[in-house]
Design a protein around this motif. Sequence first.
Motif, PDB file in Angstrom:
ATOM      1  N   VAL A 184       0.681  -1.160  -0.010  1.00 50.64           N
ATOM      2  CA  VAL A 184      -0.004  -0.029   0.090  1.00 50.64           C
ATOM      3  C   VAL A 184       0.839   1.076  -0.153  1.00 50.64           C
ATOM      4  O   VAL A 184       0.358   2.312  -0.533  1.00 50.64           O
ATOM      5  CB  VAL A 184      -1.070   0.061   0.992  1.00 50.64           C
ATOM      6  CG1 VAL A 184      -2.154  -1.114   0.933  1.00 50.64           C
ATOM      7  CG2 VAL A 184      -0.416  -0.124   2.660  1.00 50.64           C
ATOM      8  N   ARG A 185       1.911   1.069   0.562  1.00 47.58           N
ATOM      9  CA  ARG A 185       2.982   2.280   0.493  1.00 47.58           C
ATOM     10  C   ARG A 185       3.367   2.464  -0.893  1.00 47.58           C
ATOM     11  O   ARG A 185       3.848   3.613  -1.424  1.00 47.58           O
ATOM     12  CB  ARG A 185       4.240   2.393   1.557  1.00 47.58           C
ATOM     13  CG  ARG A 185       3.482   2.408   2.991  1.00 47.58           C
ATOM     14  CD  ARG A 185       4.757   2.463   3.714  1.00 47.58           C
ATOM     15  NE  ARG A 185       4.333   2.760   5.296  1.00 47.58           N
ATOM     16  CZ  ARG A 185       4.853   2.241   6.237  1.00 47.58           C
ATOM     17  NH1 ARG A 185       5.852   1.655   6.422  1.00 47.58           N
ATOM     18  NH2 ARG A 185       4.355   2.705   7.491  1.00 47.58           N
ATOM     19  N   ALA A 186       3.727   1.517  -1.456  1.00 51.46           N
ATOM     20  CA  ALA A 186       4.288   1.724  -2.854  1.00 51.46           C
ATOM     21  C   ALA A 186       3.259   2.209  -3.919  1.00 51.46           C
ATOM     22  O   ALA A 186       3.444   2.935  -5.003  1.00 51.46           O
ATOM     23  CB  ALA A 186       4.557   0.298  -3.534  1.00 51.46           C
ATOM     24  N   ARG A 187       1.763   2.190  -3.457  1.00 54.01           N
ATOM     25  CA  ARG A 187       0.796   2.534  -4.347  1.00 54.01           C
ATOM     26  C   ARG A 187       0.400   4.069  -3.725  1.00 54.01           C
ATOM     27  O   ARG A 187      -0.329   4.843  -4.151  1.00 54.01           O
ATOM     28  CB  ARG A 187      -0.367   1.896  -4.270  1.00 54.01           C
ATOM     29  CG  ARG A 187      -0.471   0.399  -4.716  1.00 54.01           C
ATOM     30  CD  ARG A 187      -0.441   0.533  -6.110  1.00 54.01           C
ATOM     31  NE  ARG A 187      -0.184  -0.927  -6.660  1.00 54.01           N
ATOM     32  CZ  ARG A 187      -1.276  -1.649  -6.997  1.00 54.01           C
ATOM     33  NH1 ARG A 187      -2.311  -1.490  -6.798  1.00 54.01           N
ATOM     34  NH2 ARG A 187      -1.103  -2.980  -7.099  1.00 54.01           N
ATOM     35  N   ASN A 188       1.294   4.637  -2.826  1.00 50.52           N
ATOM     36  CA  ASN A 188       1.299   6.089  -2.295  1.00 50.52           C
ATOM     37  C   ASN A 188      -0.209   6.099  -1.658  1.00 50.52           C
ATOM     38  O   ASN A 188      -0.835   7.277  -1.696  1.00 50.52           O
ATOM     39  CB  ASN A 188       1.256   6.953  -3.379  1.00 50.52           C
ATOM     40  CG  ASN A 188       2.839   7.088  -3.745  1.00 50.52           C
ATOM     41  OD1 ASN A 188       3.530   6.922  -3.134  1.00 50.52           O
ATOM     42  ND2 ASN A 188       2.977   7.207  -5.216  1.00 50.52           N
ATOM     43  N   ASP A 189      -0.801   5.153  -0.957  1.00 45.80           N
ATOM     44  CA  ASP A 189      -1.934   5.241  -0.098  1.00 45.80           C
ATOM     45  C   ASP A 189      -1.651   5.370   1.326  1.00 45.80           C
ATOM     46  O   ASP A 189      -1.784   4.328   1.922  1.00 45.80           O
ATOM     47  CB  ASP A 189      -2.946   4.027  -0.501  1.00 45.80           C
ATOM     48  CG  ASP A 189      -4.275   4.416  -0.353  1.00 45.80           C
ATOM     49  OD1 ASP A 189      -4.616   5.175   0.765  1.00 45.80           O
ATOM     50  OD2 ASP A 189      -5.144   3.906  -1.045  1.00 45.80           O
ATOM     51  N   SER A 190      -1.499   6.460   1.750  1.00 46.27           N
ATOM     52  CA  SER A 190      -0.845   6.712   3.040  1.00 46.27           C
ATOM     53  C   SER A 190      -1.981   6.274   4.269  1.00 46.27           C
ATOM     54  O   SER A 190      -1.780   5.885   5.144  1.00 46.27           O
ATOM     55  CB  SER A 190      -0.313   8.046   3.423  1.00 46.27           C
ATOM     56  OG  SER A 190      -1.408   9.102   3.154  1.00 46.27           O
ATOM     57  N   ALA A 191      -3.213   6.787   3.972  1.00 47.20           N
ATOM     58  CA  ALA A 191      -4.270   6.493   4.781  1.00 47.20           C
ATOM     59  C   ALA A 191      -4.250   5.025   4.941  1.00 47.20           C
ATOM     60  O   ALA A 191      -4.697   4.351   6.183  1.00 47.20           O
ATOM     61  CB  ALA A 191      -5.608   7.021   4.218  1.00 47.20           C
ATOM     62  N   MET A 192      -4.521   3.909   3.897  1.00 49.02           N
ATOM     63  CA  MET A 192      -4.546   2.919   3.819  1.00 49.02           C
ATOM     64  C   MET A 192      -3.411   2.082   4.579  1.00 49.02           C
ATOM     65  O   MET A 192      -3.361   0.923   5.364  1.00 49.02           O
ATOM     66  CB  MET A 192      -4.632   2.152   2.651  1.00 49.02           C
ATOM     67  CG  MET A 192      -5.186   0.451   2.640  1.00 49.02           C
ATOM     68  SD  MET A 192      -5.459  -0.164   1.036  1.00 49.02           S
ATOM     69  CE  MET A 192      -6.529   0.754   0.234  1.00 49.02           C
TER      70      MET A 192
END
Length: 104
Positions: free
Chosen positions: A82-90
């Motif tokens: 999820v960090r690789a997809r730049n989804d900080s909330a997730m």
Amino acid sequence: MRALTLSLTVTLGIAALATSVQAQSIAPSPSQRDADMIGQPADRFGMIVAAQVSRNAERTQLARKAAKLINAGRCREATSLVRARNDSAMAQRVSEVCASPAES
């Protein structure tokens, strides 16, 4: 249980967004109508909604992949995904779920 929690969190977020979009489309404010009439394409709002729906579908798919990794005990991989997809909330939510004690 962790997957259910993550899935429920994502589902609730999507439902809240859908409700917000639906409320806007039912009764647009005068300023929205005016903006649409001043050089804006008539279908701009539809394009924005379509883009958001697409983003939500991608995010739901990401949440499902992360949940599978979490259920397999691979929390580090789920967080990295999820960090690789730049989804900080997730990423934050995955970290919280992984840090919680496992239920027996």
